[in-house]
Design an enzyme around this catalytic site. Structure first.
Site, PDB file in Angstrom:
ATOM      1  N   ASP A   1      66.227  84.186  16.107  1.00 19.72           N
ATOM      2  CA  ASP A   1      67.421  83.240  16.313  1.00 19.72           C
ATOM      3  C   ASP A   1      67.600  83.208  17.883  1.00 19.72           C
ATOM      4  OD1 ASP A   1      70.445  85.145  15.311  1.00 19.72           O
ATOM      5  OD2 ASP A   1      68.271  85.726  15.932  1.00 19.72           O
TER       6      ASP A   1
ATOM      7  N   ASP B   1      66.627  88.587  21.170  1.00 22.79           N
ATOM      8  CA  ASP B   1      65.603  88.029  20.381  1.00 22.79           C
ATOM      9  C   ASP B   1      64.690  87.796  21.643  1.00 22.79           C
ATOM     10  OD1 ASP B   1      68.060  87.159  18.805  1.00 22.79           O
ATOM     11  OD2 ASP B   1      66.316  86.834  17.685  1.00 22.79           O
TER      12      ASP B   1
ATOM     13  N   ASN C   1      72.373  83.198  15.858  1.00 24.60           N
ATOM     14  CA  ASN C   1      73.291  83.421  16.992  1.00 24.60           C
ATOM     15  C   ASN C   1      73.658  82.249  17.489  1.00 24.60           C
ATOM     16  OD1 ASN C   1      72.839  86.407  17.205  1.00 24.60           O
ATOM     17  ND2 ASN C   1      70.551  86.039  18.314  1.00 24.60           N
TER      18      ASN C   1
ATOM     19  N   THR D   1      63.543  88.479  13.356  1.00 21.46           N
ATOM     20  CA  THR D   1      64.769  89.098  14.089  1.00 21.46           C
ATOM     21  C   THR D   1      66.018  88.128  14.028  1.00 21.46           C
ATOM     22  OG1 THR D   1      64.293  87.946  16.253  1.00 21.46           O
ATOM     23  CG2 THR D   1      63.166  90.168  15.836  1.00 21.46           C
TER      24      THR D   1
ATOM     25  N   PHE E   1      75.037  91.319  11.148  1.00 27.29           N
ATOM     26  CA  PHE E   1      75.058  90.021  11.570  1.00 27.29           C
ATOM     27  C   PHE E   1      73.807  89.184  10.730  1.00 27.29           C
ATOM     28  CE2 PHE E   1      76.208  85.928  13.386  1.00 27.29           C
ATOM     29  CZ  PHE E   1      74.791  85.339  13.688  1.00 27.29           C
ATOM     30  N   ASN E   2      72.776  89.490  10.921  1.00 29.22           N
ATOM     31  CA  ASN E   2      71.619  88.890  10.367  1.00 29.22           C
ATOM     32  C   ASN E   2      71.901  88.628   8.718  1.00 29.22           C
ATOM     33  OD1 ASN E   2      70.198  88.308  12.876  1.00 29.22           O
ATOM     34  ND2 ASN E   2      69.169  90.242  12.736  1.00 29.22           N
TER      35      ASN E   2
ATOM     36  N   HIS F   1      68.799  95.723  19.780  1.00 31.03           N
ATOM     37  CA  HIS F   1      68.416  95.565  18.237  1.00 31.03           C
ATOM     38  C   HIS F   1      66.914  94.918  17.958  1.00 31.03           C
ATOM     39  CE1 HIS F   1      72.732  96.182  17.369  1.00 31.03           C
ATOM     40  NE2 HIS F   1      72.875  95.200  18.201  1.00 31.03           N
ATOM     41  N   ASP F   2      66.720  93.768  18.477  1.00 31.23           N
ATOM     42  CA  ASP F   2      65.402  93.078  17.985  1.00 31.23           C
ATOM     43  C   ASP F   2      64.265  93.781  18.869  1.00 31.23           C
ATOM     44  OD1 ASP F   2      67.256  89.648  17.945  1.00 31.23           O
ATOM     45  OD2 ASP F   2      67.190  91.365  16.526  1.00 31.23           O
TER      46      ASP F   2
HETATM   47  O1  RIB Z   1      73.205  92.404  14.415  1.00 27.39           O
HETATM   48  C1  RIB Z   1      72.040  92.169  15.543  1.00 27.39           C
HETATM   49  C2  RIB Z   1      71.264  91.084  15.254  1.00 27.39           C
HETATM   50  O2  RIB Z   1      72.306  89.796  15.138  1.00 27.39           O
HETATM   51  C3  RIB Z   1      70.228  90.788  16.298  1.00 27.39           C
HETATM   52  O3  RIB Z   1      69.283  90.082  15.598  1.00 27.39           O
HETATM   53  C4  RIB Z   1      70.969  89.775  17.110  1.00 27.39           C
HETATM   54  O4  RIB Z   1      70.163  88.921  17.879  1.00 27.39           O
HETATM   55  C5  RIB Z   1      71.754  89.069  16.131  1.00 27.39           C
HETATM   56  O5  RIB Z   1      70.937  88.062  15.569  1.00 27.39           O
HETATM   57 CA    CA Z   2      68.267  87.999  16.558  1.00 26.60          CA
END
Ligand code: RIB
Ligand code: CA
Length: 329
Positions: free
Chosen positions: A13, A18, A42, A127, A169-170, A254-255
């Site tokens: 996203d 990413d 995102n 991701t 979030f994801n 994160h990703d």
């Molecule tokens: O929580 C972090 C995730 O949420 C990552 O993948 C970031 O790109 C957002 O999508």
């Molecule tokens: Ca992401």
């Protein structure tokens, strides 16, 4: 005998991290990215698709097909994460409009086609929100048995969430999709979900000093200037937000860590368990619940990352960026 390449399909996203994850995967000489699918998260699907194509074009990888997937989650109408990633999704980075068009295939069909074509050999990495993955496994229930590995950036299994106190979030963006995915993976003959959650990703960060050292390292290299500019301009937006929220300027990888683990599983220590997702809690929506003690008496469906070699991964990340800087053309 030449080592066979790691075959990857990545669902993104594209947002800032990413984009860095895509760069990391493209830098691995032993990895072959068969395709990328995009999903709303995102930013809008249109922006995520455009950003993905632009990032790949920046490093000469317009050959990698980018297939747009779901424009809306299965079950919610959430807010996006543009506050974190900027309106464009790439912070302050400005990339030229990519010339290569997006694939005419739908992202979900592209995931299924790649898994079938490389049965038992493909590593799928997600991701972003799991909307495309849920649609794919509903359309092809054998997907968990067709894949070699399935790695996600998602969840918070022993630490606070980042969107709410309980949700990452994801997962939060499409909890119904996440619940379907965790229920369909694992079990007899089906690859588990390798879940790279906030518990480990929060330990992997870089800051402006790291970018400065990288700029010095790649000065004069064919793609050095462009990469330094992209990493600095995209991450600066994230730095500003972290300073506002947490009083320090850094970017959390994160990703990139999810791609790091897809290519080198030794980066993390994982624990097997059954994970389920809260889809209706007023304040717990999107929580990922690990059943560490087998109380649900259900087959395990996940390998949850509980420890990470953070410093080793940061070094690997900038080594990968340095390899990209060397690549010409
Ligand atoms: O929580 C972090 C995730 O949420 C990552 O993948 C970031 O790109 C957002 O999508
Ligand atoms: Ca992401």
């Amino acid at each position: 005998m030449t080592q066979s390449k790691d075959l990857l399909f990545i669902d993104v996203d594209t947002g800032i991290d990413d984009a860095l994850a895509l760069l990391y995967a493209c830098a691995d000489p032993d990895a072959k990215i068969l395709g990328v699918s995009t999903v709303v998260g995102n930013v809008t699907l249109t922006s995520a698709t455009r950003n993905t194509r632009a990032v790949l074009a920046m490093i000469g990888h317009s050959d990698i097909p980018v297939a747009p997937g779901a424009a809306t989650p299965l079950s919610t109408t959430p807010t996006d994460a543009s506050v974190v990633h900027g309106e464009s999704g790439l912070g302050y980075a400005a990339l030229p409009e990519p010339r290569a068009p997006a694939s005419s295939a739908h992202g979900v069909d592209a995931i299924i086609a790649a898994a079938r074509a490389c049965a038992g050999k493909l590593t799928l990495v997600a991701t972003g929100p799991l909307t495309n993955i849920a649609l794919a496994v509903m359309r092809e229930p054998d997907l968990p048995r067709l894949l070699k590995r399935f790695v996600i950036m998602g969840g918070a299994f022993g630490s606070p969430g980042n969107v709410t106190p309980s949700a990452e979030f994801n997962i939060w963006h499409d909890p119904e999709a996440a619940r379907i995915v965790f229920r369909m993976f694992g079990g007899v003959g089906a690859t588990p979900v390798v879940a790279i959650g906030l518990d480990v990703t929060r330990q992997t960060t870089f800051d402006a000093e790291d970018i400065g050292a990288f700029a010095h390292r790649v000065a004069g290299k064919p793609r050095g200037e462009a990469l330094v500019r992209f990493i600095a301009d995209s991450s600066r937006h994230y730095f500003e937000l972290m300073e506002k929220w947490h009083g320090a300027r850094y970017l959390t990888m994160h990703d990139p860590l999810a791609l790091g683990v897809a290519l080198d599983p030794t980066l993390v220590k994982t624990r097997q368990c059954t994970v389920d997702v809260e889809t209706s809690g007023r304040i717990t929506m999107g929580a990922t619940i690990p059943d560490w003690r087998g109380q649900w008496e259900r087959l395990p469906n996940a390998e949850v990352a509980v420890e990470v070699e953070a410093e080793r991964f940061k070094a690997m990340f900038f080594d990968a960026m340095a390899r990209l800087a060397e690549s010409a053309g």
